[in-house]
Scaffold this active site. Structure first.
Site, PDB file in Angstrom:
ATOM      1  N   HIS A 460     -39.849 -21.687  -2.020  1.00  0.00           N
ATOM      2  CA  HIS A 460     -41.065 -22.377  -2.458  1.00  0.00           C
ATOM      3  C   HIS A 460     -41.166 -23.760  -1.795  1.00  0.00           C
ATOM      4  O   HIS A 460     -42.170 -24.091  -1.163  1.00  0.00           O
ATOM      5  CB  HIS A 460     -41.038 -22.511  -3.988  1.00  0.00           C
ATOM      6  N   GLU A 461     -40.113 -24.546  -1.944  1.00  0.00           N
ATOM      7  CA  GLU A 461     -40.161 -25.910  -1.394  1.00  0.00           C
ATOM      8  C   GLU A 461     -40.262 -25.874   0.127  1.00  0.00           C
ATOM      9  O   GLU A 461     -40.924 -26.717   0.737  1.00  0.00           O
ATOM     10  CB  GLU A 461     -38.948 -26.727  -1.850  1.00  0.00           C
ATOM     11  N   HIS A 464     -43.847 -25.563   1.166  1.00  0.00           N
ATOM     12  CA  HIS A 464     -44.506 -26.876   1.231  1.00  0.00           C
ATOM     13  C   HIS A 464     -44.094 -27.583   2.522  1.00  0.00           C
ATOM     14  O   HIS A 464     -44.903 -28.214   3.191  1.00  0.00           O
ATOM     15  CB  HIS A 464     -44.067 -27.764   0.061  1.00  0.00           C
TER      16      HIS A 464
HETATM   17 ZN   LIG Z   1     -44.798 -26.503  -5.360  1.00  0.00          ZN
END
Ligand SMILES: [Zn+2]
Length: 671
Positions: A460-461, A464
């Site tokens: 997830h990170e 980003h």
């Molecule tokens: Zn996030």
């Protein structure tokens, strides 16, 4: 002192940042910026080249100077740094507000938009459009007293947000749990038990001392057989920074929250918005407050029956009525029974170095980049590492710091932040990111071992991170995650999570840290089968947070005050699935909305999850590593930053508007 740069972009000199110098550095730079802004404000014949580019440059310089300080405050907090950080907040807030309220600059940007529009490319037009929006949203056209008041409000909000975080961190550091009876330890991860033993030994105490760090909290709630211990941890965690629980009243955020909500409402009213939610939506994809409520309630209607069924199943499995601190524990046991799998037994198959290899492999296959660790870069802590992202031709395109594991004085949670933004005019910089997680650290002779939940967080990170680092936009205000509608920001992150669930990824990534054996086929099948386990409960929980946040900001009434507890009770009545104790004070430590950027924006997780699931469905249709789909995703969405509207970017990629059904299908919630 070491000095390092990446492709000519200077990296922060972390080993020589001194808390004592922070304030004078920032003060000096702001003064310098103000001087240069004044020159631009009085410049005759403003153009994109002589006004907009220099201003982009000034903001960029200040952001990248402040970024490492703000990062250190989050990951290596100290009293001295905290004081310097706080001293800088009003200086920065005033500077940014003055800039956004500058009438000469507003006139200059308006003139440039009118005169040069036809000659500018779409990204340049978007820079102007976003900037003009920001001027208006900072009240540039308001009478002087209202502008002044707005500036004061924004400054106070910055300080209150920092205070909120401090209270939560202090409450976490203030609480430990001393265990003398070894029977209480049953079920807890041995690495955590060993940490607790070492902590007790350090203090010359018998037994074990547990800290209120995130991996410990999660492990106790999920695995500790002792209900007493689970309850103690649940109470300490869910009353952090409140007037209840073990540190009752010492770090209380009650007044901070009320003040924040009152000031946000006031800021919105100063700009003639009816409430803060409406103000926040001015730059979002969601068209109106009602559209957000409708969206959340539509999902609630679908998820509620599933959630109720799941909870009934859980209680019948446990053979008792469950308290809030029992839910994760029995869910884990039920998952073990249904899928013969636990997060703990998966850990040996997910050593951090291997997970990173698997993750980098995915990025390489999708986007053709190569990710290589680089040593010798100035660092602030021995745990942190640095990586380069290279183009197929070997050219360095971006870099990132990885700070993966939990330690004292580090903020809980996981996040990506912007260290340096991309800029491709004047002094060229390539993007640099921070990726921060709170995984359980390496134990004696073992690497850090992750649960599969942790693996998903890492992906997830990194999603980003790719959004920030693979951008092709060269104007900092709209490069990477900058200028992207907040409710679309979670698209790349939630999109990349999908790859942590793919058999072709697990086949090479999930390897036993001692034997290098792959995750056995039956275990893998069980893990994949468990993906939608309790998806209804998980959805309802997110909807509870999102509705609570949005109602707080949409319904604020100065005559009645913030009504935090009342609104929470009503939201729980509407979407809660099981009872939580009356003394649970989750709002008091809900940093996302009180200290992070998610005010009136927590719904964004679900909103963007629809986009992410629908985007990923395009990959599933063609094969998840199909290079043409990946290229289109990169070209239309990932590399575009805020240079175009999120909905336009999505439609270009998918050929149509987003469809909620992809998400419902992914989560097994279709009826
Ligand atoms: Zn996030």
């Amino acid at each position: 002192m070491t000095d390092a740069n990446i492709s000519g972009t200077a990296l922060p000199a972390f080993d020589s940042i001194r808390a004592g110098d922070v304030e004078s550095t920032i003060r000096g730079l702001i003064e310098r910026n103000r001087g240069e802004v004044a020159v631009l404000e009085s410049q005759p014949g403003p153009t994109f080249a002589n006004t907009v580019l220099p201003l982009e440059q000034l903001s960029h310089r200040l952001s990248r100077t402040w970024s490492p300080i703000s990062h250190l405050n989050g990951v290596l907090n100290s009293d001295e740094l905290r004081a310097s950080y706080n001293a800088c907040l009003p200086l920065l807030s005033n500077y940014w507000t003055d800039l956004a309220q500058s009438e000469p600059l507003y006139r200059a940007y308006s003139a440039i938009a009118a005169n040069e529009n036809d000659r500018l490319d779409p990204a340049q037009r978007r820079v102007l459009q976003r900037a003009l929006e920001d001027f208006r949203l900072a009240g540039v056209g308001l009478p002087r007293e209202r502008k002044e008041r707005y500036k004061t409000v924004v400054q106070e909000l910055a300080q209150l947000g920092a205070k909120f975080e401090e209270n939560v961190l202090d409450a976490m550091n203030a609480w430990t749990k001393h265990v003398a009876d070894p029977a209480m330890l049953s079920g807890i991860n041995p690495v955590i038990v060993e940490q607790a033993r070492a902590r007790a030994a350090e203090k010359n105490a018998e037994g074990w001392i547990f800290a209120l760090e995130q991996p410990t909290y999660v492990s106790v709630l999920t695995d500790a057989d002792s209900e007493t211990l689970r309850r103690d941890f649940y109470e300490a965690w869910s009353t952090r920074a409140s007037e209840r629980g073990p540190s009752a009243g010492q770090f209380d955020n009650t007044a901070v929250m009320q003040k924040i909500l009152a000031l946000r409402h006031e800021a919105a009213r100063l700009l003639d918005f009816p409430n803060y939610a409406a103000y926040a939506l001015a730059t979002r994809m969601a068209p109106s407050n009602q559209a957000v409520f409708d969206f959340l309630r539509q999902l609630a209607r679908v998820a509620r029956p599933a959630a109720a069924r799941e909870f009934a199943e859980l209680e019948s499995f446990a053979g008792r009525k469950l308290n809030a601190w029992d839910v994760a524990y029995y869910a884990e046991k039920l998952q073990q029974k249904l899928f013969s799998i636990t997060q703990e037994e998966l850990r040996p198959y997910f050593p951090l170095p291997r997970v990173l290899d698997g993750l980098f492999d995915v990025a390489e296959k999708l986007f053709g980049v190569k990710i290589v660790e680089r040593t010798g870069v100035p660092m602030y802590h021995a745990d942190a590492r640095f990586f380069e992202i290279r183009d197929p031709g070997g050219k360095v395109r971006a870099g990132f710091y990885l700070d993966a594991c939990a330690r004292p004085k580090k903020r809980a949670g996981a996040w990506m932040d912007d260290c340096v933004g991309r800029k491709d005019f004047g002094e060229i910089t390539i993007p640099v990111a921070y990726l921060v997680c709170n995984f359980l650290p390496a134990g004696a002779g073992k690497p850090a071992l992750l649960t599969h939940d942790d693996v998903v967080t890492m992906f997830h990170e990194f999603g980003h991170g790719l959004h920030h680092m693979l951008t092709r936009v060269g104007y900092p205000s709209i490069a990477g995650i900058n200028g992207v509608s907040w409710d679309a920001v979670e698209l790349p992150s939630q999109f990349l999570e999908n790859f942590a669930w793919r058999p072709e990824v697990l086949a090479t990534m999930a390897r036993h840290f001692e034997t290098n054996a792959p995750l056995p086929a039956d275990k893998q099948a069980q893990l994949l089968g468990s993906r939608t386990f309790q998806a209804g409960l998980a959805t309802m929980r997110q909807l509870e947070f999102a509705l609570f946040d949005f109602r707080l900001h949409a319904e604020y009434d100065p005559a009645k005050g913030a009504r935090v507890a009342e609104i929470l009770a009503e939201v729980r009545e509407e979407v809660g699935v099981f009872a939580v104790p009356e003394w649970n004070r989750f709002p008091h430590n809900f940093g996302h909305i009180f200290a992070g950027g998610y005010a009136a924006g927590y719904y964004s997780y679900k909103w963007a999850e629809v986009l992410a699931a629908d985007a990923f469905a395009a990959f599933e249709e063609q094969g998840v590593f199909d290079s043409r789909v990946a290229q289109r995703f990169l070209d239309s969405i990932l590399s575009q930053g805020g240079s175009r509207k999120a909905l336009d970017a999505f439609i270009e990629f998918r050929g149509r508007a987003p469809d909620v059904n992809a998400l419902l299908k992914q989560q097994g919630l279709t009826q």
